[in-house]
Design an enzyme around this catalytic site. Structure first.
Site, PDB file in Angstrom:
ATOM      1  N   HIS A 242      22.340 -36.883 -43.137  1.00 29.49           N
ATOM      2  CA  HIS A 242      23.694 -36.393 -42.888  1.00 29.49           C
ATOM      3  C   HIS A 242      24.577 -36.773 -44.077  1.00 29.49           C
ATOM      4  CE1 HIS A 242      27.774 -36.194 -41.235  1.00 29.49           C
ATOM      5  NE2 HIS A 242      27.283 -35.208 -40.501  1.00 29.49           N
TER       6      HIS A 242
ATOM      7  N   GLU B  75      25.582 -28.416 -44.546  1.00 28.32           N
ATOM      8  CA  GLU B  75      26.880 -29.032 -44.269  1.00 28.32           C
ATOM      9  C   GLU B  75      27.537 -29.410 -45.597  1.00 28.32           C
ATOM     10  OE1 GLU B  75      27.020 -30.575 -39.958  1.00 28.32           O
ATOM     11  OE2 GLU B  75      26.392 -32.216 -41.230  1.00 28.32           O
TER      12      GLU B  75
END
Ligand code: 13P
Length: 260
Positions: free
Chosen positions: A97, A169
């Site tokens: 992430h 992302e």
């Protein structure tokens, strides 16, 4: 219709009780949305994982972990082993992430070790990739995504593709100061990602869903989901209220069906 993926990363929000309440509400809200049409997943904090996995009303929600160590055991103080997650019954592990990469300094090579370990343990493995604002400004977004994917999946057998998910992302789009990517830009980057996945895994890459994440909200979700290279939405803030997330999912599914 292709299966659409919807999920949320709860980050360092919601303790055990709050997570349980949220999951139960989300399960109740979404129970009549066919799981042939959508895959729904939630990635809570580590401490809430046992309760989340045990939640008997939540069987239609895949529970994931936010991170893991690549080693099964050893002198890794503060880390969580894949065996420990397996023992809990966790099915999905998120790797790389943006906050892991940029707040905690994880490298592509580390993400690769985690990806290989997660796949070896049979987890569905969600690798997150994305460029920074500076990299976008220099016009090297595609190169950065290529690097993160080629290193992240280095040495992974194409047969593992069935357990691989990717989330795009962009770092500049995530969180309270994030600016959502336009649907055109996200579509373009998703096409780049799919091209690289095809180079790495050949035809097996078709099985890999690529999700968009970064300031997804009720205003932009429908536009994003109808893009041909976007297979799902990975949502933060706009998903943390179960009623709001349910509405966002229903609207996106409805719009997708109208469009396609
Ligand atoms: P936001 O939707 O809050 O920008 O967060 C996205 C995210 O980080 C999902 O992993």
């Amino acid at each position: 219709m292709k299966k659409l993926y919807f999920g949320s990363n709860l980050k360092m929000y919601k303790g055990v009780r709050e997570t349980e309440k949220y999951l139960k509400k989300l399960a109740e809200n979404t129970q009549n949305i066919s799981r042939e049409e959508i895959e729904l997943f939630i990635i809570p904090s580590y401490t809430a994982l046992p309760a989340a996995v045990r939640c008997s009303d939540c069987n239609d929600i895949v529970i994931g972990a936010q991170n893991m160590c690549w080693e099964d055991q050893g002198q890794f103080t503060g880390e969580i082993s894949p065996c420990m997650l397996e023992e809990l019954g966790v099915k999905l592990v998120m790797i790389g992430h943006s906050e892991r990469r940029h707040v905690f300094g994880e490298s592509d090579a580390e993400e690769n070790k985690k990806v290989r370990s997660a796949l070896a343990h049979g987890f569905r493995t969600l690798l997150c990739v994305g460029e920074t604002a500076e990299e976008k400004e220099y016009g090297i977004s595609a190169e950065i995504l290529r690097k993160q994917l080629k290193i992240g999946f280095y040495g992974v057998d194409p047969k593992e593709s069935k357990n691989i998910w990717v989330a795009y992302e962009p770092v500049w789009s995530i969180g309270v100061n994030g600016v959502p990517a336009t649907s055109e830009y996200a579509q373009r980057m998703h096409m780049e990602i799919k091209k690289v996945l095809f180079e790495i895994f050949g035809n097996q890459a078709e099985k890999i869903p690529v999700l968009y994440g970064g300031s997804v909200n009720p205003e932009n979700a429908d536009q994003l989901i109808v893009q041909s290279a976007i297979d799902g939405l990975f949502v933060g803030r706009s998903a943390w209220n179960a009623d709001e997330f349910d509405k966002l999912i229903r609207s996106a599914v409805y719009t997708y069906k109208q469009y396609w």
